[in-house]
Write a protein that holds these residues in place. Structure first.
Motif, mmCIF file in Angstrom:
data_model
loop_
_atom_site.group_PDB
_atom_site.id
_atom_site.type_symbol
_atom_site.label_atom_id
_atom_site.label_comp_id
_atom_site.label_asym_id
_atom_site.label_seq_id
_atom_site.Cartn_x
_atom_site.Cartn_y
_atom_site.Cartn_z
ATOM 1 N N ALA A 36 44.791 46.853 37.836
ATOM 2 C CA ALA A 36 44.745 47.709 36.579
ATOM 3 C C ALA A 36 44.424 47.128 35.320
ATOM 4 N N LEU A 40 41.378 46.469 32.841
ATOM 5 C CA LEU A 40 41.358 46.933 31.546
ATOM 6 C C LEU A 40 41.077 45.670 30.461
ATOM 7 N N ALA A 64 43.360 53.208 29.709
ATOM 8 C CA ALA A 64 43.066 53.912 30.924
ATOM 9 C C ALA A 64 43.335 55.326 31.007
#
Length: 67
Positions: A36, A40, A64
């Protein structure tokens, strides 16, 4: 045919047009969180979910959407 290593499989080329990518990631544990973070860092619009919501919350500070 050889399999790509894990880092290569997760690579998002800098030249790639990622501003139009939207990805959902289920699970932000030992493996999901670094994935993640990389997405990002590349500007991908990311939605994350984790069974224990508290583990996903730090990713919200990085942009997020936590569901």
């Amino acid at each position: 045919m050889p399999r790509p290593d894990f880092a290569t499989a997760l690579a998002v080329p800098d030249a790639m047009e990622v501003q139009e990518m939207r990805i959902a990631l289920l699970g932000t544990g030992l493996m999901g969180r670094p994935m993640a973070e990389r997405l990002l860092d590349r500007g991908v619009e990311l939605t994350v979910w984790n069974r224990a919501r508290a583990l996903a919350e730090p990713l919200a500070a990085r942009g997020a959407t936590v569901v």
